[in-house]
Scaffold this motif. Sequence first.
Motif, short mmCIF file in Angstrom:
data_model
loop_
_atom_site.label_atom_id
_atom_site.label_comp_id
_atom_site.label_asym_id
_atom_site.label_seq_id
_atom_site.Cartn_x
_atom_site.Cartn_y
_atom_site.Cartn_z
N LEU A 218 15.69 -1.64 21.75
CA LEU A 218 16.32 -1.14 22.97
C LEU A 218 16.94 -2.27 23.78
CD1 LEU A 218 16.94 1.13 24.95
CD2 LEU A 218 14.65 0.82 25.93
N LEU A 219 16.24 -3.39 23.88
CA LEU A 219 16.78 -4.54 24.62
C LEU A 219 18.02 -5.09 23.91
CD1 LEU A 219 13.45 -6.40 25.52
CD2 LEU A 219 14.90 -5.02 27.04
N TRP A 220 18.00 -5.07 22.59
CA TRP A 220 19.17 -5.53 21.84
C TRP A 220 20.37 -4.62 22.09
CZ3 TRP A 220 21.90 -3.18 17.81
CH2 TRP A 220 22.84 -3.99 17.16
N ARG A 221 20.14 -3.30 22.15
CA ARG A 221 21.22 -2.35 22.42
C ARG A 221 21.80 -2.56 23.81
NH1 ARG A 221 21.72 2.43 19.59
NH2 ARG A 221 23.50 2.71 21.01
N ILE A 222 20.94 -2.82 24.79
CA ILE A 222 21.42 -3.05 26.15
C ILE A 222 22.27 -4.31 26.20
CG2 ILE A 222 20.67 -3.64 28.49
CD1 ILE A 222 18.20 -1.89 28.03
N ARG A 223 21.83 -5.33 25.50
CA ARG A 223 22.59 -6.58 25.48
C ARG A 223 23.95 -6.40 24.80
NH1 ARG A 223 23.30 -11.12 22.31
NH2 ARG A 223 23.45 -13.08 23.49
N GLN A 224 23.97 -5.61 23.72
CA GLN A 224 25.21 -5.37 23.01
C GLN A 224 26.23 -4.65 23.90
OE1 GLN A 224 24.63 -7.64 20.43
NE2 GLN A 224 26.09 -6.24 19.44
#
Length: 227
Positions: A218-224
């Motif tokens: 989820l954190l990776w998706r937000i960063r993307q």
Amino acid sequence: MRRYIFPVLLGLVGIAILLSLGFWQVRRLAWKEALLADINARIGGTPVQIATLTAPDPARDQYLPVIVEGRTTGQGLLVLSGKKGQGAGFEVIDAFVTPEGRRVLLDRGFIPEDMRDTARPAIRVTGTGNLLWPNDSDSYTPPPDAKTGLWFARDVAGMAQALGTEPLLIVLKDASEGDTQGVEPRPVDTSTIPNDHLNYAITWFSLAVVWAGMTGFLLWRIRQRQL
């Protein structure tokens, strides 16, 4: 940066809860193993004479090894049971008289279904066994069948009243003397006591790993999305 706060908090709280549940199961595992060790020690203790048991106590004397010496009376009842590899059958509970004249209950063991109507007259039995106050029944257990005389649980008080004995049940471990009449002893052991706490702990720890992975994703998706 604010977008990360809630997912991070959610992830940490979830991981903490799942880990705490896993460690709780680890503690339960240690408790259960100690309990089973204690029960096994009681089962394997030195047998005592039934005559020494002036006031048997279910808490103190559960699993106590005793010397079985005396005779059955030919009076008995059958409790619906089963055995792995053999299917349905019955537990044979007989009225048993000791040399001192005490009448107690003796769980002689298992018979298959086709031996239900086999005669079991009075015989002499010598061996060892264990005291047991079984917890076989619950609110869904039906009462004994008045037509067939079949019982659906080992109700010590009820069986004692039906056979005119003390409310004391001995589960036969072995018989060194006496005709078994085809009854196979089923000694008391810990095999029926569930101990699944290790599996539960692994499950909770695995879920914690999954939760951590989902949080990271989820954190990776937000960063993307911010790029």
